[in-house]
Enzyme design. Sequence first.
Site, PDB file in Angstrom:
ATOM      1  N   SER A   1      30.433 -39.764 -19.380  1.00  0.00           N
ATOM      2  CA  SER A   1      29.345 -39.193 -18.598  1.00  0.00           C
ATOM      3  C   SER A   1      28.810 -40.263 -17.664  1.00  0.00           C
ATOM      4  CB  SER A   1      28.220 -38.708 -19.523  1.00  0.00           C
ATOM      5  OG  SER A   1      27.051 -38.410 -18.784  1.00  0.00           O
TER       6      SER A   1
ATOM      7  N   TYR B   1      23.223 -40.739 -27.017  1.00  0.00           N
ATOM      8  CA  TYR B   1      24.235 -40.107 -26.172  1.00  0.00           C
ATOM      9  C   TYR B   1      24.803 -41.110 -25.175  1.00  0.00           C
ATOM     10  CZ  TYR B   1      26.273 -36.809 -22.801  1.00  0.00           C
ATOM     11  OH  TYR B   1      27.124 -36.133 -21.958  1.00  0.00           O
TER      12      TYR B   1
END
Length: 269
Positions: free
Chosen positions: A148, A161
Amino acid sequence: MSSGRLTGRSALITGAGSGIGAATADIFAREGARVVVADLDKAGAAATVERIRDEGGVAEPYAADVSDEAEVEGLVEFAVRTFGGLDVLQNYASNRTVVPEDVAVAGADAAVWTRQLSVDLMGCVFTAKHALPHMLRRGGGSITNASSLVGWLPLESRPAYATAKAGVIGLSKSIAVEYGRQGIRCNVVAPGPIVSPGTEGMYTAEQTEVLAEHMAAPRLGRPDDVALAALFLASPEAAFINGHVLVVDGGMSAYAPMVPSFRRLAGEG
């Protein structure tokens, strides 16, 4: 239109019951791949398979928790047994259930971090561990892991995350270095903001406006944008690309952070 770029290839795609994983499964099947659609959500995996079959593609569903190594081993063996081998591995499984609890590091809950890392990072470790021997026996293969933009440009929240996605980049480069001479390519797709069923509830309307403001593109990303990038990385055209991080973020990471403010001052909206 399909150009058959993956004809004859067998692919295993995790997190393929919805979002980017599902879009990737759809596109890979259209390009000729035989696809194992894996997801913790059995119904989601079945829906993706039904859609692929309706379009004339070849796919099989499999329900698995990628944080459980024994289940991953069974998943890989199923893919190999079903299609006679494994050429392509795509990892999109991600734990979205911990988003409200993934807060500042000073308040970190070890259980939350474990849940996030066990799926987003260790899921990639386990699938690669069990897929690599089969790929090596076939003389090579392609692995693409989903990181990401947050993996190196973190938000003001979700540190677990961000850490997991940064780890995916390190893991992927390690696989590329260790196995590249044996015909294994391992790359990364790093999406920016993507509008999908898995992200719809993550942002308020105001936050979505802020994200759009930071695009060097006329819209937010869609699952197909990432799936098409993944198709390139898995295709013969990318044969000399290994250990690469392909950012799919609409140009969000291409400019200095004050640009949106300058646009507002200039009356550009």
